[in-house]
Design an enzyme around this catalytic site. Structure first.
Site, PDB file in Angstrom:
ATOM      1  CD  GLU A 168      36.409 -55.699  77.555  1.00 29.96           C
ATOM      2  OE1 GLU A 168      36.249 -56.801  76.407  1.00 29.96           O
ATOM      3  OE2 GLU A 168      37.063 -55.808  78.244  1.00 29.96           O
ATOM      4  CB  SER A 216      36.011 -48.321  60.217  1.00 26.29           C
ATOM      5  OG  SER A 216      35.675 -49.550  59.721  1.00 26.29           O
ATOM      6  NE  ARG A 258      31.882 -51.775  61.420  1.00 31.01           N
ATOM      7  CZ  ARG A 258      32.506 -51.181  60.586  1.00 31.01           C
ATOM      8  NH1 ARG A 258      33.637 -50.750  61.022  1.00 31.01           N
ATOM      9  NH2 ARG A 258      32.160 -51.066  59.524  1.00 31.01           N
ATOM     10  CB  SER A 274      34.412 -41.778  57.839  1.00 26.38           C
ATOM     11  OG  SER A 274      34.158 -42.232  56.734  1.00 26.38           O
ATOM     12  CG  HIS A 318      21.666 -43.528  54.341  1.00 28.93           C
ATOM     13  ND1 HIS A 318      22.690 -44.282  54.978  1.00 28.93           N
ATOM     14  CD2 HIS A 318      21.959 -43.412  53.061  1.00 28.93           C
ATOM     15  CE1 HIS A 318      23.575 -44.558  54.379  1.00 28.93           C
ATOM     16  NE2 HIS A 318      23.302 -44.115  53.067  1.00 28.93           N
ATOM     17  CG  ASN A 372      31.552 -42.735  55.257  1.00 27.22           C
ATOM     18  OD1 ASN A 372      31.368 -43.029  56.396  1.00 27.22           O
ATOM     19  ND2 ASN A 372      32.226 -44.107  54.721  1.00 27.22           N
ATOM     20  CG  ASP A 377      28.485 -50.317  58.758  1.00 25.68           C
ATOM     21  OD1 ASP A 377      27.920 -49.884  57.778  1.00 25.68           O
ATOM     22  OD2 ASP A 377      29.384 -51.381  58.654  1.00 25.68           O
ATOM     23  N   GLY A 378      25.169 -50.326  58.441  1.00 22.24           N
ATOM     24  CA  GLY A 378      24.050 -51.281  57.871  1.00 22.24           C
ATOM     25  C   GLY A 378      22.748 -50.794  57.298  1.00 22.24           C
TER      26      GLY A 378
HETATM   27  C1  IPE Z   1      25.983 -46.805  57.723  1.00 25.71           C
HETATM   28  O1  IPE Z   1      25.387 -47.452  57.028  1.00 25.71           O
HETATM   29  C2  IPE Z   1      25.694 -45.298  57.716  1.00 25.71           C
HETATM   30  C3  IPE Z   1      27.143 -44.507  56.873  1.00 25.71           C
HETATM   31  C4  IPE Z   1      28.008 -44.661  56.890  1.00 25.71           C
HETATM   32  C5  IPE Z   1      26.812 -43.321  56.459  1.00 25.71           C
HETATM   33  P1  IPE Z   1      25.986 -47.854  55.431  1.00 25.71           P
HETATM   34  O2  IPE Z   1      25.618 -46.690  54.407  1.00 25.71           O
HETATM   35  O3  IPE Z   1      27.346 -48.296  55.809  1.00 25.71           O
HETATM   36  O4  IPE Z   1      25.271 -49.299  55.031  1.00 25.71           O
HETATM   37  P2  IPE Z   1      25.804 -50.422  54.497  1.00 25.71           P
HETATM   38  O5  IPE Z   1      26.958 -50.842  55.473  1.00 25.71           O
HETATM   39  O6  IPE Z   1      26.377 -50.476  53.035  1.00 25.71           O
HETATM   40  O7  IPE Z   1      24.820 -51.603  54.625  1.00 25.71           O
HETATM   41 MG    MG Z   2      28.499 -49.774  55.910  1.00 28.21          MG
END
Ligand code: IPE
Ligand code: MG
Length: 216
Positions: free
Chosen positions: A181, A170, A162, A48, A20, A51, A2-3
């Site tokens: 853990e 999630s 995570r 997901s 991405h 998503n 994530d992120g």
């Molecule tokens: C994770 O990055 C990739 C996917 C869920 C496809 P995010 O797209 O969730 O990036 P943030 O969390 O908005 O920064």
């Molecule tokens: Mg995200």
């Protein structure tokens, strides 16, 4: 993992899509670090089902293209990992689903197991497994259901990491993570480095020793 989008923003990239791509490329780094440490089972949350349904069409299409482009390239990079897919690939464009199917068969028999959750929904996964047990005319007990879950041969997950500072599950393989853990890292996924992995592994070891001090 994530992120990606927040990372892209922090490093001054104009488009989330670049985040991405960096995130997708970064998985190859993680797999090298795991291989080096003798860790042979890993599962990653790619996308997901939610998503796919809820994010902008353009973004989701970009993610599909990345998967289609990078998964076959990944095959040539290493012969360590056997690919497994968890999720509903009918949510993906046909060419993307086919690229994944091909990668699953091309990597069969490799010694390490990577499960990618794509078009994934945790409750649906359990429902599907129960259904498969019933269709086979078996009693739906824990072992029968577990054996119908997609993914590599070892279903129990020891450690969930995570990234990005979010502290939610999630729906990340809840059946499989019953005794896991959980370590939360504040790093955005593309910035999660080898040292962060070691911090998580050390934390895992520390907790396991604290919980089972006399187990050899
Ligand atoms: C994770 O990055 C990739 C996917 C869920 C496809 P995010 O797209 O969730 O990036 P943030 O969390 O908005 O920064
Ligand atoms: Mg995200």
């Amino acid at each position: 993992m994530d992120g990606n989008r927040r990372w892209a923003k922090t490093v001054g990239m104009a488009r989330a899509g670049a985040g991405h791509r960096a995130g997708a490329d970064h998985l190859a780094d993680l797999l090298r670090w795991l291989e080096f440490r003798g860790i042979r089972h890993a599962s990653v949350y790619v996308l997901s089902a939610d998503n796919i349904r809820k994010r902008d069409r353009d973004e989701v299409d970009h993610l599909f293209r990345l998967i289609e482009e990078l998964v076959p390239a990944w095959l040539e990079e290493s012969d360590e990992w056997q690919l497994h897919i968890a999720g509903d690939t009918t949510l993906l464009p046909e060419s993307c689903a086919t690229a994944l199917e091909n990668a699953v068969s091309a990597t069969a028999g490799r010694r390490s197991h990577l499960t990618r959750a794509i078009g994934y929904d945790a409750k649906q996964e359990v429902v599907d497994a129960v259904r498969a047990v019933l269709v086979a005319g078996e009693h739906p007990d824990e072992a029968a259901i577990t054996s119908r879950l997609p993914g590599g041969p070892i279903k129990d997950i020891d450690l969930v990491i995570r990234t990005s500072g979010e502290q939610r599950i999630s729906g990340f393989f809840p059946w499989q993570s019953q005794h896991a853990e959980i370590v939360f890292s504040n790093k955005f996924w593309p910035a999660f480095d080898e040292h962060d992995l070691d911090l998580a592994l050390r934390e895992f070891a520390r907790r396991r020793v604290a919980t089972h001090p006399f187990r050899s």
